[in-house]
Design a protein around this motif. Structure first.
Motif, PDB file in Angstrom:
ATOM      1  N   THR A  39      -0.656   9.713  -3.090  1.00  0.00           N
ATOM      2  CA  THR A  39      -1.201  10.863  -2.361  1.00  0.00           C
ATOM      3  C   THR A  39      -0.171  11.526  -1.450  1.00  0.00           C
ATOM      4  OG1 THR A  39      -2.024   9.346  -0.654  1.00  0.00           O
ATOM      5  CG2 THR A  39      -3.549   9.951  -2.418  1.00  0.00           C
ATOM      6  N   HIS A  40       0.900  10.804  -1.115  1.00  0.00           N
ATOM      7  CA  HIS A  40       1.944  11.355  -0.229  1.00  0.00           C
ATOM      8  C   HIS A  40       3.316  11.038  -0.826  1.00  0.00           C
ATOM      9  CE1 HIS A  40      -1.589  10.900   2.380  1.00  0.00           C
ATOM     10  NE2 HIS A  40      -1.097  11.885   3.099  1.00  0.00           N
ATOM     11  N   PRO A  41       3.614  11.564  -2.000  1.00  0.00           N
ATOM     12  CA  PRO A  41       4.865  11.189  -2.686  1.00  0.00           C
ATOM     13  C   PRO A  41       6.128  11.665  -1.978  1.00  0.00           C
ATOM     14  CG  PRO A  41       3.799  13.020  -3.820  1.00  0.00           C
ATOM     15  CD  PRO A  41       2.837  12.556  -2.775  1.00  0.00           C
ATOM     16  N   ASP A  42       6.027  12.680  -1.146  1.00  0.00           N
ATOM     17  CA  ASP A  42       7.226  13.237  -0.520  1.00  0.00           C
ATOM     18  C   ASP A  42       7.568  12.580   0.811  1.00  0.00           C
ATOM     19  OD1 ASP A  42       7.468  15.052  -2.614  1.00  0.00           O
ATOM     20  OD2 ASP A  42       6.156  16.509  -1.630  1.00  0.00           O
ATOM     21  N   ASP A  43       6.698  11.719   1.322  1.00  0.00           N
ATOM     22  CA  ASP A  43       6.963  11.064   2.601  1.00  0.00           C
ATOM     23  C   ASP A  43       7.860   9.851   2.417  1.00  0.00           C
ATOM     24  OD1 ASP A  43       5.522  12.695   4.406  1.00  0.00           O
ATOM     25  OD2 ASP A  43       3.632  11.802   3.738  1.00  0.00           O
ATOM     26  N   LEU A  93       0.825  -1.206   0.000  1.00  0.00           N
ATOM     27  CA  LEU A  93       0.000   0.000   0.000  1.00  0.00           C
ATOM     28  C   LEU A  93       0.859   1.256   0.000  1.00  0.00           C
ATOM     29  CD1 LEU A  93      -2.756  -1.038   2.568  1.00  0.00           C
ATOM     30  CD2 LEU A  93      -3.106  -0.587   0.133  1.00  0.00           C
ATOM     31  N   ALA A  94       1.947   1.219   0.773  1.00  0.00           N
ATOM     32  CA  ALA A  94       2.831   2.388   0.867  1.00  0.00           C
ATOM     33  C   ALA A  94       3.483   2.701  -0.465  1.00  0.00           C
ATOM     34  CB  ALA A  94       3.895   2.139   1.935  1.00  0.00           C
ATOM     35  N   GLU A  95       3.835   1.666  -1.229  1.00  0.00           N
ATOM     36  CA  GLU A  95       4.512   1.873  -2.505  1.00  0.00           C
ATOM     37  C   GLU A  95       3.536   2.157  -3.646  1.00  0.00           C
ATOM     38  OE1 GLU A  95       6.713  -1.711  -2.871  1.00  0.00           O
ATOM     39  OE2 GLU A  95       8.419  -0.978  -1.681  1.00  0.00           O
ATOM     40  N   GLY A  96       2.241   1.918  -3.408  1.00  0.00           N
ATOM     41  CA  GLY A  96       1.244   2.144  -4.450  1.00  0.00           C
ATOM     42  C   GLY A  96       0.309   3.274  -4.117  1.00  0.00           C
ATOM     43  N   ALA A 149      -0.600   3.711   5.771  1.00  0.00           N
ATOM     44  CA  ALA A 149      -1.299   2.531   5.236  1.00  0.00           C
ATOM     45  C   ALA A 149      -2.069   1.788   6.320  1.00  0.00           C
ATOM     46  CB  ALA A 149      -0.296   1.596   4.558  1.00  0.00           C
ATOM     47  N   VAL A 150      -1.593   1.871   7.568  1.00  0.00           N
ATOM     48  CA  VAL A 150      -2.333   1.238   8.666  1.00  0.00           C
ATOM     49  C   VAL A 150      -3.745   1.813   8.740  1.00  0.00           C
ATOM     50  CG1 VAL A 150      -2.443   0.938  11.169  1.00  0.00           C
ATOM     51  CG2 VAL A 150      -0.252   0.728   9.989  1.00  0.00           C
ATOM     52  N   GLY A 151      -3.881   3.126   8.537  1.00  0.00           N
ATOM     53  CA  GLY A 151      -5.198   3.745   8.539  1.00  0.00           C
ATOM     54  C   GLY A 151      -6.091   3.215   7.437  1.00  0.00           C
TER      55      GLY A 151
END
Length: 350
Positions: free
Chosen positions: A162-166, A154-157, A175-177
């Motif tokens: 929506t959060h490309p700079d994080d 989820l983090a990589e997709g 992604a836990v949310g």
């Protein structure tokens, strides 16, 4: 007097000798070598004990001659190059292979420590809470690895779009949310936090602050973010000057909330237990009306929050206290010493 030589200070008054970076690295390497040699000596002693005491009930460090032989074979060719991690791993593998029942018992013991814990507090050292908490999960290795893989995907997709700079770690946390939201069929989660803020301030685009009970201050921007993604119940502001009384032992919800917010914590000397975790104590012993008790015994100024431990101490009559006109409490201990307690702390009086 302090001067510098190379990269490190020299304190002449303490007769210290300057040490440069190369000397420090050599010293660290020497310390590591000595630690490794000490671990090898410990292993040698354990192996000797296992050979000499194969039936010892304490199982020594390796448990049996069979286990010792396996470790001997695994480490002998490379013992001089092994660190403590490889040595411990070889011992664990040898013990598990020779005595599988002990491995099973160890796995059962480890399972008893599974759990989930949510921890609030400063994340960057001493300081104040800033809206970030930490969750610790202890459980089955395969299950947790699978969960991490889901979060990473989820983090990589989706989250990355929506959060490309994080960073990847921040995106995994976000992604836990998503996982929680989808598990609840996209219904807003019901989160129980007691937030205190001016509703007018939430409509203001400038930076303001509110507070979260038990945790500390938080910006109104973060409060709006939480309110936008969670189920929210807005409670009216309580009038702290209410003096209504009820003719029953247990206070109604509004009265409990008033006393909880008024005092904030257990009012016993030096106790900081949050008031929401406390019992509400009748300062004067409650007497049921059918046993001759007067009406109006349960009212805000007759109640105070006490944690269970200190509630028992007061009930056992080892301690006694009364509420003062300035909303503080005067306590008298079993040896006659007196203490004044308010929201800010405790003052010994005698």
């Amino acid at each position: 007097m302090t001067t510098t030589a190379g990269s490190l200070p020299i304190d002449r008054s303490d007769h210290l000798v300057a040490v440069g970076a190369d000397e420090l690295l050599a010293l660290c390497a020497d310390t590591e070598r000595q630690a490794r040699e000490a671990e090898l000596r410990r292993l040698e002693c354990a192996l000797r004990w296992a050979h000499l005491h194969p039936d010892d009930p304490d199982r020594a460090a390796l448990g049996s001659v069979e286990s010792a032989a396996v470790v001997d074979a695994a480490l002998a060719p490379r013992a001089h190059r092994c660190g403590t991690v490889l040595i411990d791993r070889a011992i664990a593998e040898a013990t598990a292979g020779a005595e599988p029942e002990e491995q099973g018992a160890e796995e059962a013991l480890s399972r008893s420590h599974w759990g989930v814990e949510l921890l609030h507090g400063p994340m960057t050292g001493p300081g104040r809470w800033a809206g970030t908490s930490r969750m610790e999960i202890t459980g089955d290795t395969v299950v947790l690895q699978g969960f991490l893989d889901v979060l990473t995907a989820l983090a990589e997709g989706e989250v990355a779009r929506t959060h490309p700079d994080d960073t990847i770690d921040v995106r995994r946390s976000l992604a836990v949310g998503l996982v929680a939201q989808r598990t609840s069929c996209d219904r807003p989660p019901r989160i129980k936090l007691h937030l205190h803020a001016d509703l007018a301030g939430l409509l203001d685009d400038t930076i303001g602050t509110g507070s979260v009970e038990r945790l500390g201050p938080i910006t109104t921007a973060r409060i709006k973010e939480w309110c936008g993604s969670s189920s929210v119940t807005v409670l009216p502001v309580l009038r702290e000057d209410r003096t209504d009384a009820v003719d029953q032992h247990d206070p109604p919800p509004w009265m409990r909330e008033l006393v909880t917010q008024r005092d904030g914590h257990c009012v016993f000397p030096w106790c900081a237990t949050d008031a929401r975790s406390c019992d509400l104590d009748h300062i004067e012993e409650y007497v049921p009306m059918d046993e001759g008790g007067p009406p109006g015994q349960t009212r805000p100024d007759a109640l105070a929050p006490l944690c269970r431990h200190h509630h028992r101490a007061k009930t056992a009559r080892r301690w006694r206290y009364r509420r003062l006109p300035d909303d503080s409490y005067l306590w008298t201990g079993p040896h006659g010493r007196r203490y004044r307690v308010d929201r800010d702390g405790t003052d010994p009086l005698s």
